[in-house]
Motif scaffolding. Structure first.
Motif, mmCIF file in Angstrom:
data_model
loop_
_atom_site.group_PDB
_atom_site.id
_atom_site.type_symbol
_atom_site.label_atom_id
_atom_site.label_comp_id
_atom_site.label_asym_id
_atom_site.label_seq_id
_atom_site.Cartn_x
_atom_site.Cartn_y
_atom_site.Cartn_z
ATOM 1 N N HIS A 161 75.626 -34.579 22.943
ATOM 2 C CA HIS A 161 74.693 -33.485 23.188
ATOM 3 C C HIS A 161 74.327 -33.392 24.668
ATOM 4 C CE1 HIS A 161 71.814 -30.388 22.285
ATOM 5 N NE2 HIS A 161 70.991 -31.005 23.139
ATOM 6 N N ARG B 249 72.329 -31.819 14.472
ATOM 7 C CA ARG B 249 73.216 -32.939 14.128
ATOM 8 C C ARG B 249 72.620 -34.265 14.622
ATOM 9 N NH1 ARG B 249 77.306 -35.512 17.004
ATOM 10 N NH2 ARG B 249 78.782 -36.658 15.680
ATOM 11 N N VAL B 250 72.144 -34.282 15.862
ATOM 12 C CA VAL B 250 71.544 -35.508 16.393
ATOM 13 C C VAL B 250 70.310 -35.883 15.577
ATOM 14 C CG1 VAL B 250 70.473 -36.602 18.403
ATOM 15 C CG2 VAL B 250 72.394 -35.031 18.728
ATOM 16 N N HIS B 251 69.499 -34.882 15.228
ATOM 17 C CA HIS B 251 68.292 -35.123 14.446
ATOM 18 C C HIS B 251 68.633 -35.732 13.086
ATOM 19 C CE1 HIS B 251 64.743 -34.053 11.980
ATOM 20 N NE2 HIS B 251 64.064 -34.215 13.110
ATOM 21 N N ILE C 158 63.814 -35.214 19.452
ATOM 22 C CA ILE C 158 64.726 -34.085 19.279
ATOM 23 C C ILE C 158 63.984 -32.840 18.796
ATOM 24 C CG2 ILE C 158 66.761 -33.256 18.044
ATOM 25 C CD1 ILE C 158 67.289 -35.376 20.232
ATOM 26 N N CYS D 59 69.641 -39.366 13.499
ATOM 27 C CA CYS D 59 68.446 -40.195 13.704
ATOM 28 C C CYS D 59 67.748 -40.465 12.375
ATOM 29 C CB CYS D 59 67.482 -39.511 14.675
ATOM 30 S SG CYS D 59 68.095 -39.385 16.371
ATOM 31 N N CYS E 231 63.136 -41.067 17.506
ATOM 32 C CA CYS E 231 64.239 -40.203 17.955
ATOM 33 C C CYS E 231 64.115 -38.810 17.341
ATOM 34 C CB CYS E 231 65.572 -40.842 17.583
ATOM 35 S SG CYS E 231 67.004 -39.854 18.053
ATOM 36 N N GLN F 53 67.935 -41.784 26.511
ATOM 37 C CA GLN F 53 69.050 -42.649 26.094
ATOM 38 C C GLN F 53 68.902 -44.040 26.729
ATOM 39 O OE1 GLN F 53 71.597 -43.415 23.970
ATOM 40 N NE2 GLN F 53 73.176 -41.964 24.669
ATOM 41 N N ILE G 203 73.936 -43.035 16.854
ATOM 42 C CA ILE G 203 72.942 -42.218 17.543
ATOM 43 C C ILE G 203 73.302 -42.105 19.022
ATOM 44 C CG2 ILE G 203 70.532 -42.021 18.235
ATOM 45 C CD1 ILE G 203 69.736 -43.528 15.728
ATOM 46 N N SER H 44 73.923 -28.527 17.596
ATOM 47 C CA SER H 44 74.139 -29.885 18.098
ATOM 48 C C SER H 44 72.869 -30.715 17.989
ATOM 49 C CB SER H 44 74.615 -29.837 19.554
ATOM 50 O OG SER H 44 74.734 -31.131 20.095
ATOM 51 N N ALA I 122 76.210 -39.686 19.468
ATOM 52 C CA ALA I 122 75.816 -38.301 19.188
ATOM 53 C C ALA I 122 74.957 -37.738 20.319
ATOM 54 C CB ALA I 122 75.063 -38.226 17.863
ATOM 55 N N LEU I 123 74.050 -38.554 20.832
ATOM 56 C CA LEU I 123 73.195 -38.089 21.921
ATOM 57 C C LEU I 123 74.017 -37.859 23.182
ATOM 58 C CD1 LEU I 123 70.369 -37.320 22.768
ATOM 59 C CD2 LEU I 123 69.952 -39.712 23.383
#
Length: 205
Positions: A48, A146-148, A163, A151, A159, A98, A41, A143, A44-45
């Protein structure tokens, strides 16, 4: 780099503590890191966050192109400048999140932005600019998705909720830009029509 060990003495015993994280290049463990804030995570964050910076960088270049005296589409330039500020704010907000979760913000190298949005026989400079913005916002949306998803895989609903705030905003931004591009498609390449579009254009459109 080898660990640097310091020997601490107490009345009853000697204890060895590894303080190598205090040396440059070491990693400082965060006291606020929760077990659900995985390295995946965090990475990835960070990717982003760098994308938000890159989008802001690109929007700033677009604003400068359209405010030049050879183009002089002032409201279009204003729109892109405001978007640049918004992307910077997103970067700031997500960086703070973060850190809140115990991660460390690490920036990725940014490519140079595109600086020329000159019109062609088929498209006006304004249409090329807004089409570029639309494509960029779609990448930002992908993007975020993807982060979501990451999470979700790590069972981190907090998280996911964070997002989702940006996903909703991104959907609205994409819809707005798509409508602007459609309007510019109808206008064509006529210089006076593009000038009139800019005169009537508002960043709140």
């Amino acid at each position: 780099m080898n660990s640097i060990l310091f020997l601490l003495f107490s009345f009853s015993s000697a204890k060895i503590i590894d303080l190598s994280y205090m040396i440059e290049g070491g990693e400082s463990p965060s006291r606020s890191r929760h077990s659900t804030w995985s390295a995946e995570i965090e990475a990835a964050l960070n990717e982003h966050i760098s994308m938000e910076l890159a989008a802001g960088y690109q929007y700033r270049a677009m604003a400068n192109f359209f405010r030049a005296d050879s183009v002089n589409l002032k409201n279009t330039a204003k729109f892109f400048a405001e978007n640049a500020d918004e992307e910077w704010n997103h970067h700031e907000e997500l960086s703070k999140y973060q850190i809140l979760r115990g991660g460390r913000v690490e920036y990725k190298p940014l490519d140079a932005p595109v600086h020329d949005f000159s019109g062609t026989e088929d498209k006006s400079d304004a249409r090329i600019g807004f089409e570029s913005a639309l494509a960029m916002e779609k990448k930002v949306y992908d993007s975020l998705l993807r982060v979501h998803a990451i999470c979700g895989r790590h069972n981190d609903p907090a998280c996911e909720d964070k997002i989702e705030e940006y996903l909703t905003e991104q959907i609205e931004a994409i819809d707005n830009l798509a409508r602007i591009v459609a309007d510019l498609d109808r206008i064509g390449t006529d210089g006076h029509a593009v000038w009139h579009f800019d005169q009537e254009f508002s960043s709140s459109s």
